[in-house]
Design an enzyme around this catalytic site. Structure first.
Site, PDB file in Angstrom:
ATOM      1  N   GLU A   1       6.657   0.883   0.438  1.00 40.20           N
ATOM      2  CA  GLU A   1       7.824   1.753   0.579  1.00 40.20           C
ATOM      3  C   GLU A   1       7.588   3.072   1.317  1.00 40.20           C
ATOM      4  O   GLU A   1       8.445   3.508   2.089  1.00 40.20           O
ATOM      5  CB  GLU A   1       8.388   2.075  -0.815  1.00 40.20           C
ATOM      6  CG  GLU A   1       8.937   0.854  -1.519  1.00 40.20           C
ATOM      7  CD  GLU A   1       9.228   1.144  -2.975  1.00 40.20           C
ATOM      8  OE1 GLU A   1      10.399   1.324  -3.327  1.00 40.20           O
ATOM      9  OE2 GLU A   1       8.261   1.212  -3.765  1.00 40.20           O
TER      10      GLU A   1
ATOM     11  N   ARG B   1      14.255   7.965  -9.822  1.00 42.13           N
ATOM     12  CA  ARG B   1      13.263   8.135  -8.758  1.00 42.13           C
ATOM     13  C   ARG B   1      13.758   9.129  -7.699  1.00 42.13           C
ATOM     14  O   ARG B   1      12.967   9.869  -7.123  1.00 42.13           O
ATOM     15  CB  ARG B   1      12.890   6.790  -8.113  1.00 42.13           C
ATOM     16  CG  ARG B   1      11.721   6.884  -7.152  1.00 42.13           C
ATOM     17  CD  ARG B   1      11.185   5.528  -6.743  1.00 42.13           C
ATOM     18  NE  ARG B   1      10.224   4.990  -7.692  1.00 42.13           N
ATOM     19  CZ  ARG B   1       8.894   5.159  -7.602  1.00 42.13           C
ATOM     20  NH1 ARG B   1       8.369   5.850  -6.613  1.00 42.13           N
ATOM     21  NH2 ARG B   1       8.098   4.635  -8.505  1.00 42.13           N
TER      22      ARG B   1
END
Ligand code: FES
Ligand code: FES
Lengths: 769, 159
Positions: A716, A312
């Protein structure tokens, strides 16, 4: 503003009276034993001898567990290739904080006292602690990954300007207020029920099955709520659960294992720390012609989720900018430190810091406003819209966000004002920065993008709602209740949300990747719709009216505007007609694909965008700083609950700010964590809160893809809005040499690091005059 | 065996008498002996405020206090606030204003808020901040908590 009743946090009344139960509060368990885990104090070496005789003799002790007592496989790794993360050390010690043994006693005090009596003989060997040591030792824990588009080397060489440098980012302790805890309760015929503080009940279930040597159908894991997770309870819960379950099986008594705060900080994984080496080439227009970003991360002693975290990071190395020629590399290093794990943002924050530093360097080189460099490099449709991994990104919303935020925060005029202020202020320097966030939503492990729900309607019309997600403060249950309530048109008080339970929904994905509402909301909606349709059919049958003329609203069956019977009556009618009153719902995210080997695909169902402007002031004498004002414009699609979304934005921002500016993990040369208590590891208090925080949700911006109510994930992305604070600090520091030198500020920007950076800028500034 | 001691005190309005080990903390006594689990264990070292209660009307960290020191005193825990309707606006505001996320810090915050409002019925932002400085919250970023306490101060004064 007072929220409409159905929008309150579903447990808020229980929370304010202290009636909301967490795992540690469940008290009606007879014969409860308590476990204390003894951790290794050595970072690397060999466990030569373990004499536990006196521990066993100590008052109240019922059992002592070591690796030899694990009935199944002594492994917590939960990886298909297994290995690498024993519950208890067998021989080889690879990190401080690994479990050596556990004492089970009638009270926690007795267990702790007994643990001190152990004689542990170890032989130390040399340990790899820091990221630089790991790079020197080339101690890779997993193969490196690379994304390559165009020819970055040539593009950099052929550019008018080149910059390069390195950036260090520290890790971060989750500091969930409720620490790790599990209670295991043995049931008949070898079954085990575990109440765990976890974001991932199904992983605990399968890990316990492996540890206990039973199949998954013998283990039930349930979680009503957790006191914060932030990624730290995605995989890390299996330590307490594992010890508790093995002990419960051995003693046939319920066992609770709760780490004390310092143990929790020493033993459990944290955010990955990184070294990012960057090189870039650009011309006078500030456009990045070529860039190379090398990410080296400290994964700790086992793999845990490090592959996915680093993936990621790489998938967010572009942040919001189009990179025509780029080489993006991720190296994953094994170190003799705690095994780093998921943490809100999951590598993306570190990924973004690299390119944001590059932007900054360009701005300093060209003596331009970094915002203009950002705007120049932003993704633009149609020609500059493909990410390095091949997914199309439509930047319209992000362009709009930056535009609106620049306007209403008065960024440009404030920037001028700040520069004037700094000229007349020798000690206090102000700074300002605007940074954007583009965050991809979906698990990059494609199979995790699924969820289930189970809905029961009882004869009296009351409803039980189960789904696969865990409530950890993010307001998931509140949002899902609203969805079901809307479909069945009953009062929220008629729906009871049940503890997340592997008995109800099997094979659940972790509550993570910001995706829990997207996934579980859809699953719950689908279950509720099935029941809704069945009820309409029942009514149609009973009243002999076409289904199209019947509807549910306000808890009544209507034809046209006319209420005919209450929801409860209709439910009972369905029962009498022998129609099933429970349904499952299932959802899988469509249209996503990703090949982690070639690192290409469209792993994200959509992106969530936002931007923030932060203004800070730095005291050049002490290195201390204050954040004076923050303006945020963030996109949540069509919000399912505005107050909850704003709470996520605010909380995420402050948590990110903590990581970037104050939370510092320090290990000594031997790999022993020095900052293992809240007295030495400081998270933001209300004091650090910026005096002004303006948070706006982007209006009229429904999700373009079909998501639940066209909302967008919010857990997030806002954390990375705090990168604006780091860049504002940098802006303030650079004023000491008239904005000519990039401060190259490392993370966290503690007073020490700020002073170092100030000195560097002063020195280079003098040299370049 | 560790030494024990008998203590008598008032807990949430009712008299309690109890024999406790000398080394027991108030937090352990409340949670393990008296089953009042609203008071939370967050750190056990006086740094997080999750265990905040009132002793003789003053907020203290229950994890740092020895239970023996409660002898003859008056303790109020989050459960005890429920009985006093004076606290309704405070609880309602916490619930309604989104000052609760994971909720683990909430009981301690509510207790600390009571303490602040008792001392500064019209608490302003800086008094509130000073008041809850020792109460950590990892979820909310504090904004809604500060707003909640401020709004109750205003309400109390109007009402
Ligand atoms: S538990 Fe008492 S202050 Fe943290
Ligand atoms: S609401 Fe979670 S710690 Fe405050």
């Amino acid at each position: 503003m007072i929220m409409p009743d159905r929008n309150y946090h579903e447990s808020s009344r229980a929370h304010v009276t202290g009636a909301a139960l967490y795992a540690d509060d469940i008290s009606n368990i007879g014969n409860l034993l308590h476990g204390c885990v003894q951790a290794s104090t050595l970072a690397r070496g060999t466990l030569c001898a373990l004499n536990l005789e006196r521990v066993r003799q100590s008052p109240g002790v019922v059992a002592v567990l070591t690796a030899a007592d694990v009935p199944g496989v002594n492994d917590l790794s939960h990886l298909p290739d297994g290995g690498g993360e024993p519950l208890f050390i067998e021989k080889e010690i690879v990190s401080e904080g690994q479990a050596v043994f556990a004492v089970i006693a009638d009270s926690l005090d007795n267990a702790r006292q007994a643990a001190k009596l152990a004689v542990v003989e170890v032989e130390p060997s040399s340990a790899v602690i820091t990221i630089n040591q790991a790079i020197d030792a080339d101690s890779k824990i997993a193969p490196s990954r690379k994304i390559k588009v165009g020819d970055s080397t040539r593009a950099i060489d052929n550019s008018a300007f080149q910059i390069n440098g390195s950036l260090y980012t520290g890790g971060q302790e989750h500091f969930y207020l409720e620490g790790q805890i599990s209670i295991a309760i043995p049931k008949e015929s070898g079954a085990m029920t575990v109440i765990a503080s976890t974001q991932h009940p199904s992983e605990i279930q399968s890990t316990l099955a492996l540890l206990l040597g039973v199949s998954s159908n013998s283990v039930t894991v349930q979680t009503r709520r957790i006191g914060g997770g932030f990624g730290g309870k995605e995989s890390q819960g299996s330590l307490c659960a594992g010890v508790a379950a093995i002990a419960a099986q051995l003693t046939s008594q319920p066992v609770k294992v709760r780490l004390d705060r310092d143990q929790d900080m020493i033993m459990t994984g944290k955010r990955h720390d990184f070294r990012i080496d960057y090189k870039a080439g650009f011309d006078n227009d500030g456009l990045i012609r070529g860039v190379s970003l090398d990410y080296a991360s400290r994964c700790g002693h086992s793999l845990d989720q490090s592959k996915a975290v680093n993936d990621r990071a790489l998938l967010h190395a572009d942040n919001a900018y189009y990179l025509e020629n780029a080489t993006l590399t991720s190296h994953r290093y094994h170190t003799n430190t705690t095994s780093n794990t998921a943490f809100r943002g999951f590598g993306a924050p570190q990924g973004m810091l690299g390119i944001e530093r590059v932007i900054e360097e360009i701005a300093f080189t060209l003596q331009q406003d970094p915002l203009d460099i950002r705007l120049a490099n932003l993704y633009r449709t149609p020609n500059r819209s493909v990410t390095p991994y091949g997914q199309e990104f439509d930047s319209k919303v992000l362009v709009r966000i930056i535009g609106e935020l620049t306007e209403h925060s008065e960024y440009r005029s404030r920037r001028k004002k700040i520069r004037r202020f700094n000229q007349g202020s020798p000690v206090i320097k102000k700074g300002i920065a605007l940074t954007p966030v583009k965050f991809g939503i979906s698990f990059t492990a494609i199979h995790l993008n699924q969820a289930g729900a189970l809905l029961h309607i009882y004869r009296d019309g009351s409803v039980q709602l189960n789904h696969a997600g865990v409530e950890m403060g993010q307001g998931l249950h509140t949002k899902i209740l609203r969805i079901v309530q809307d479909i069945l048109t009953i009062e929220r008080s008629d729906i009871r949300i049940m503890a997340t339970n592997t008995e109800k929904i099997p094979n659940t994905s972790p509550t993570a990747a910001s995706a829990a509402t997207d996934l579980n909301g859809m699953a719950a909606a689908s279950a509720a719709t099935v029941l809704h349709d069945r009820l309409i059919k029942v009514a149609s049958h009973r009243l002999d009216l076409p289904e199209a003329e019947l509807s549910l609203s306000d808890g009544f069956l209507h034809t046209g505007d006319k209420p005919i019977m209450s929801f409860n009556e209709l439910v009972n009618e369905a029962y009498l007609q022998r129609v099933s009153l429970f349904a499952t719902g299932f959802y899988r995210t469509p249209d996503i694909n990703f090949d982690p080997d070639s690192f290409t695909g469209s792993p994200f169902y959509y992106y969530a965008n936002g931007a923030a402007v932060s203004e800070v002031e730095v005291d050049l004498l002490t290195g201390e700083h204050k954040v004076n004002r923050v303006d945020i414009l963030h996109e949540v699609g069509q919000s399912l609950n505005e107050e909850i979304d704003k709470g996520q934005i605010e909380g995420g921002f402050i948590q990110g700010m903590g990581w970037l500016t104050m939370e510092e993990l320090v290990w000594n040369d031997q790999g022993v964590l020095q900052t293992h208590s809240p007295s030495t590891y400081k998270i933001p208090t209300c004091r650090e809160r910026p005096s002004i925080v303006n948070i706006d949700l982007l209006r009229d911006a429904p999700n373009q893809v079909e998501s639940i109510y066209r909302s967008k994930a919010v857990g997030e992305p806002p954390l990375m809005l705090s990168i604006s604070v780091l860049h504002a600090l940098s802006d303030a520091i650079s004023s000491v040499a008239n904005y000519r030198i990039c401060p190259q500020l490392n993370v966290p920007a503690t007073p020490e690091h700020i002073l170092e950076s100030v000195q560097r800028v002063e020195k280079l500034g003098l040299a370049s005059v | 065996m560790s030494l024990t001691h008998e203590i008598k005190f008032t807990l949430n309005g009712s008299p309690v008498s109890l024999t406790i080990p000398l080394t027991m903390s108030v937090l352990t006594m409340l949670r393990d002996l008296l089953n009042l689990t609203g008071t939370k264990y967050g750190c056990g070292e006086g740094e997080c405020g999750a265990c905040t209660i009132l002793i003789d009307g003053v907020s203290v960290n229950a994890c740092l206090k020895f239970a023996v020191d409660c002898d003859g005193r008056t303790l109020t825990t989050v459960e005890g606030l429920v009985a006093d309707s004076r606290n309704d606006p405070l609880r309602t505001a916490f619930a309604e204003k989104g000052g609760v996320q994971c909720g683990f810090c909430t009981p301690g915050m509510v207790m600390q808020a009571r303490h602040i409002l008792d001392n500064y019925p019209r608490a302003n932002e800086s008094q509130i901040k000073r008041g809850i400085e020792g109460n950590l919250c990892r979820c909310t970023g504090y904004k809604k908590i500060i707003e909640t306490i401020a709004s109750v101060g205003e309400l109390d004064n109007k009402g």
